[in-house]
Scaffold this active site. Sequence first.
Site, PDB file in Angstrom:
ATOM      1  N   ASP A 207       0.845  -1.192   0.000  1.00 27.77           N
ATOM      2  CA  ASP A 207       0.000   0.000   0.000  1.00 27.77           C
ATOM      3  C   ASP A 207       0.886   1.250   0.000  1.00 27.77           C
ATOM      4  O   ASP A 207       2.026   1.220  -0.482  1.00 27.77           O
ATOM      5  CB  ASP A 207      -0.910  -0.033   1.235  1.00 27.77           C
ATOM      6  CG  ASP A 207      -2.266   0.597   0.981  1.00 27.77           C
ATOM      7  OD1 ASP A 207      -2.319   1.833   0.833  1.00 27.77           O
ATOM      8  OD2 ASP A 207      -3.270  -0.143   0.939  1.00 27.77           O
ATOM      9  N   HIS A 250      -3.687   5.734   3.951  1.00 29.83           N
ATOM     10  CA  HIS A 250      -4.427   4.578   3.441  1.00 29.83           C
ATOM     11  C   HIS A 250      -3.810   3.270   3.925  1.00 29.83           C
ATOM     12  O   HIS A 250      -4.522   2.375   4.422  1.00 29.83           O
ATOM     13  CB  HIS A 250      -4.437   4.644   1.910  1.00 29.83           C
ATOM     14  CG  HIS A 250      -5.379   3.708   1.241  1.00 29.83           C
ATOM     15  ND1 HIS A 250      -5.010   2.417   0.891  1.00 29.83           N
ATOM     16  CD2 HIS A 250      -6.662   3.841   0.837  1.00 29.83           C
ATOM     17  CE1 HIS A 250      -6.022   1.818   0.302  1.00 29.83           C
ATOM     18  NE2 HIS A 250      -7.045   2.651   0.249  1.00 29.83           N
ATOM     19  N   SER A 421     -11.229  -0.985  -0.426  1.00 32.87           N
ATOM     20  CA  SER A 421      -9.925  -0.953   0.238  1.00 32.87           C
ATOM     21  C   SER A 421     -10.047  -1.283   1.712  1.00 32.87           C
ATOM     22  O   SER A 421      -9.102  -1.784   2.330  1.00 32.87           O
ATOM     23  CB  SER A 421      -9.287   0.429   0.101  1.00 32.87           C
ATOM     24  OG  SER A 421      -8.807   0.654  -1.193  1.00 32.87           O
TER      25      SER A 421
END
Length: 515
Positions: A207, A250, A421
């Site tokens: 990520d 994220h 996600s």
Amino acid sequence: MTRHSRRQFLYSIGAGSVTLASLSPTTTPGITGWSPPDDAVIHSDDRPSWIVSVSGSDETEREDNLAALADWVSSGDDRESIDAREHTASGMATLIAPPGDIGVRNRERWLGEGLQSLSYIESIELNRTVSLADPLTPGTSSEWTSPGALESVLLSTFSEGVPEADGVAFDSDMEQDAMLAAREATAATSVDVTLPDTSTVTVAVGDTGVTDAAYLDDSEGNTRLLAESKNFVESNDPTGTDAVADGNGHGDWCAACLAARTPSDASLEGFLPAASVLGAKVLNDEGSGSLSDIAAGIRYAADQGVDIINLSLGSPQFSTAIDNALAYSAEQGVIPIVAAGNDRQASRWVATPASSEHTIAVGSTTVAPPEDALSAYYSNIGPHNGLTDNSGGETAGAMPDVAAPGCKLESASGDVLTGTSMAGPVAAGVAGLGVADGRISDLESAREELTRTAEPIPKAAHEEVGAGMPSAANLLSGTEPDEDQEDAETDEAAARGAAYDYLSGSRYTQLVNSF
């Protein structure tokens, strides 16, 4: 119980053949007027980089062929090898070269000489940049059927009227929840089942990075973020916990969902609070990274012996390089778990790499128990037509395997995020409990156990949620639900699923081929 997962579609690439999966026939090197697409990774003197796979029945043969490839590179003045991207075990390398050195092709076949003509070359792909995808945010629950909405137009074109949106969640249908609610929805709390010790589990997060935060410490204050964590978006691929710090948030969210330990706040505890975490920073702080970076991160995680790699990223375009990396990781016993994509109302079908047979693809639902959960309007669905992603049919039939809570969910990272996600690491957390318990050991056992024991989501179609919602209690006890996903669907959900089947099938193929 019927198992609803992706349809197997075998697509072989023989030695000597070349797949430029990212290039359409009108943008192939050698055609007059060709120029690299905007997302191509370009180096000095306008030279693209290329991800190359060599053939070989064993590592020794692949090593010899990579050496031959190095000789080919050194024989041209405008060619360079990217040494950090060479991987002998899988026969992969990344190089820089002018398009004409790769080969010349018309619409049907390769012409003349070039790298593509060498007998030991298995595949070549243009290196591209891909980015995180943000979900759409329609303001009302009536957006689906409002005049002119893309979903409405397409479904009414390919089916008998527009299927009802009942069972699909829009922004106004979503309520903010903490991680505990996702654990409760997937029956992954101590109230639901005796939870195993997760200290034996290692998860990789491919990520925007993973920050070494307090919630990743163990009970003695030592970090569980591994020193072997690696940054693939910086030159020379630096290693270490500091090297993979996340400037986006994220990746931190995903790591916290998977492995946060929060003794002072049980509402934010992750699924695997004693697991080790390998950070693989394959996307920069803006959320983008190259195919080469992502493929290298997947292979590295496999070589480090992780149990699960979570990939909350995707693209509508198929990538041979990523698929090869996933195949390698699965061969090493790794379980790749991937977000299905956040673009149902545009590209629609399960995104790559979730569309690969070497992954478990995860769709998104509201944060609710299976009987009340709704499929998120942004969550990509199946069955993939195998046409619109330039995969040459390899992804035909790809479906979500399961779906998990992913709407307005807060993790210990402090962020409240929405998307597949988020659903991906929730499902990965349930799978990790199975790894800790010994019921799951590889990709196929993970797929079998997650889908066999998933609880149906009646308001959703299996084209949207696969086998349903992962259930840790069912998985750890070996219990199968009384009814499978397809049998449990409401009439509205079944009609919506039928429309997706129709849209994916022959009528759509005929339309595409007519242009």
